[in-house]
Each structure stands twice: as structure tokens, then as C-alpha cells.
Write an enzyme that holds these catalytic residues in place. Structure first.
Site, short mmCIF file in Angstrom:
data_model
loop_
_atom_site.label_atom_id
_atom_site.label_comp_id
_atom_site.label_asym_id
_atom_site.label_seq_id
_atom_site.Cartn_x
_atom_site.Cartn_y
_atom_site.Cartn_z
N ARG A 1 47.56 15.74 -51.84
CA ARG A 1 46.56 14.67 -52.00
C ARG A 1 46.82 13.82 -53.21
O ARG A 1 46.03 12.92 -53.52
CB ARG A 1 45.15 15.27 -52.12
CG ARG A 1 44.75 15.99 -50.88
CD ARG A 1 43.36 16.57 -50.98
NE ARG A 1 43.23 17.57 -49.94
CZ ARG A 1 42.16 18.32 -49.76
NH1 ARG A 1 41.13 18.18 -50.56
NH2 ARG A 1 42.12 19.20 -48.80
N LYS B 1 42.45 27.69 -39.70
CA LYS B 1 41.51 27.28 -40.75
C LYS B 1 40.26 26.73 -40.05
O LYS B 1 40.39 25.90 -39.14
CB LYS B 1 42.19 26.20 -41.61
CG LYS B 1 41.28 25.45 -42.55
CD LYS B 1 42.09 24.57 -43.49
CE LYS B 1 41.19 23.60 -44.26
NZ LYS B 1 41.84 23.04 -45.45
N GLU C 1 47.50 27.28 -52.42
CA GLU C 1 47.63 26.11 -51.54
C GLU C 1 47.52 24.85 -52.39
O GLU C 1 46.44 24.51 -52.87
CB GLU C 1 46.52 26.12 -50.47
CG GLU C 1 46.55 24.88 -49.59
CD GLU C 1 45.31 24.73 -48.71
OE1 GLU C 1 44.63 25.74 -48.41
OE2 GLU C 1 45.00 23.57 -48.34
C1 3PG Z 1 39.73 21.46 -48.50
O1 3PG Z 1 39.92 20.48 -49.20
O2 3PG Z 1 40.54 22.02 -47.76
C2 3PG Z 1 38.36 21.92 -48.57
O3 3PG Z 1 37.57 20.79 -48.45
C3 3PG Z 1 38.02 22.59 -49.86
O4 3PG Z 1 36.66 22.58 -49.83
P1 3PG Z 1 35.77 22.96 -51.08
O5 3PG Z 1 36.10 21.95 -52.14
O6 3PG Z 1 34.36 22.86 -50.58
O7 3PG Z 1 36.16 24.36 -51.47
#
Ligand code: 3PG
Length: 216
Positions: free
Chosen positions: A53, A137, A49
């Protein structure tokens, strides 16, 4: 543009067949994309994924989709219909959204882009399910109640499957994966920013190898 709609759309639940963890990837440089994907593939992680961003995210998805057809690359952080269209054009095979919007769910269905929409409450589960989605999710998993919340949601929603993401770590992933309504977890721990910046692909392969061996 390498829009992937010519393939028959996959059922989002097919994502869980590939392993217990979906890495949440943030890329700052296009030149890291294929090398990072290769490092994850070498560790047995094939579903990737890439979050929308950073300004280079779509170019990274396109680079991975072109170079590594064996990777199942998707786009994360879909917030709008335009995001979904751009992701599909870049070659994304699936999309992930931090929340649920009816328009986005509808558009992804029309585009043939499998979507994993985000929810954090019973009302959001109901909205997403009403929009035709039953694999969701759960985000932000830890902050929104973690394992206890998922156990509670199993009561009224026995037919819903979740991918908890947000606060999942190698230490707590097994606890989530042991839940009957969890088939896969998402997390950024497989791709630490410092390892990507340093090109430490061996470390990423090792993290991927450990993650792909997690029991569920
Ligand atoms: C995301 O960005 O989808 C989640 O916040 C990933 O979270 P994490 O950095 O705690 O794994």
C-alpha cells in the site's frame, strides 16, 4: 531481486502453525522495516504481512527477507498478477489478497506463491474454493458480519478455514479464534502507525507478545 521460488512452496495453512495472529503491516519508510520485524519477532510473532500500500512496500519486504530469514514475510494487498510477481521477486514467502480473482489464484499457483485470497460472501467462498483454495481471508471481517457470519458459513462450507481480518481487536480476537473454522486472525493493531513513526519498538514487542499468547 531475491525471488524465493527456489524453496518448495509451503501450504498456506502452514501459516497457522506459527501463532494465532498475522500482523497487517503498513510501512512508510524502508529504514523501519527490519527494526519493526525484529520487534515483532521479539514478541513471538514470526509471520509478517507487509501490505503493498506504500511505494516502499516491496523494498521493505526485500529488506526483511534478506536480514531476517527466521521471519516468514509475505505481501498483503495483492490485487494483480503483476503484484504477485513483484512480491515473489522481493522475497515474499506468501501473499494475501483482499478479494479473489481467478487469474490471480492461478498465477500464484504457477509461481509457487502460497496465497490467502479474500472473501466476504458464500458466492466468493465458492469461487475461491473452485479456484483451488480452502484457506481464505474473511475480509472485512467485522463489517461483513463478524462471528455470526463465520458461524453461518461453517454450515455449507465445513471444509473451509478462515483468517478473519478487518475490525479484529485484542478485545474481540478471542471470540473469533474460538470458532472451529478460524485458525488465525489478521490485524493492524500490533503495529500502530504512531508507534512505528516514533520508533517505539518496545510497545510493538509488547503488543506482539500479548497477541501471540491469545488462546485458540
Ligand atoms: C487489512 O487491511 O487487511 C485489514 O483492513 C486490517 O484491518 P484492521 O486495520 O481493522 O486490523
Amino acid at each position: 531481486m531475491i525471488r524465493s521460488a527456489s524453496r518448495p512452496p509451503m501450504n498456506p495453512l502452514d501459516l497457522v502453525k506459527h501463532g494465532p495472529v498475522i500482523p497487517v503491516i503498513v510501512l512508510q519508510r524502508v529504514e523501519d522495516a527490519v527494526r519493526l520485524a525484529e520487534a515483532l519477532l521479539a514478541g513471538g510473532v514470526t509471520v509478517l504481512e507487509v501490505t503493498l500500500r506504500t511505494p516502499v512496500a516491496l523494498a521493505c519486504i526485500e529488506a526483511i527477507a534478506r536480514a531476517l530469514p527466521e521471519a516468514l514475510v509475505g505481501a498483503g494487498t495483492l490485487r494483480s498478477v503483476a503484484d504477485a510477481e513483484a512480491a515473489l521477486d522481493a522475497g515474499a514467502r506468501f501473499g494475501v489478497s483482499p478479494g479473489f480473482r481467478r487469474e490471480l489464484g492461478h498465477a500464484c499457483r504457477n509461481l509457487g506463491l502460497p496465497l490467502l485470497p479474500g472473501v466476504a460472501s458464500a458466492s466468493e467462498v465458492m469461487a475461491a474454493n473452485d479456484g483451488g483454495y480452502d484457506f481464505l481471508k474473511f475480509f472485512p471481517a467485522h463489517a461483513a458480519g463478524g462471528v455470526a457470519m463465520l458461524e453461518a458459513l461453517a454450515g455449507p462450507f465445513p471444509d473451509i478455514v478462515f483468517c478473519p481480518t478487518g475490525g479484529i481487536t485484542p478485545d474481540n480476537a478471542s471470540e473469533y479464534l474460538a470458532l472451529p473454522n478460524v485458525k488465525v486472525c489478521g490485524g493492524s493493531w500490533l503495529t500502530p502507525a504512531d508507534a512505528v513513526a516514533a520508533g517505539d519498538w518496545a510497545r510493538i514487542t509488547q503488543l506482539a507478545r500479548e497477541a501471540s499468547r491469545l488462546a485458540r
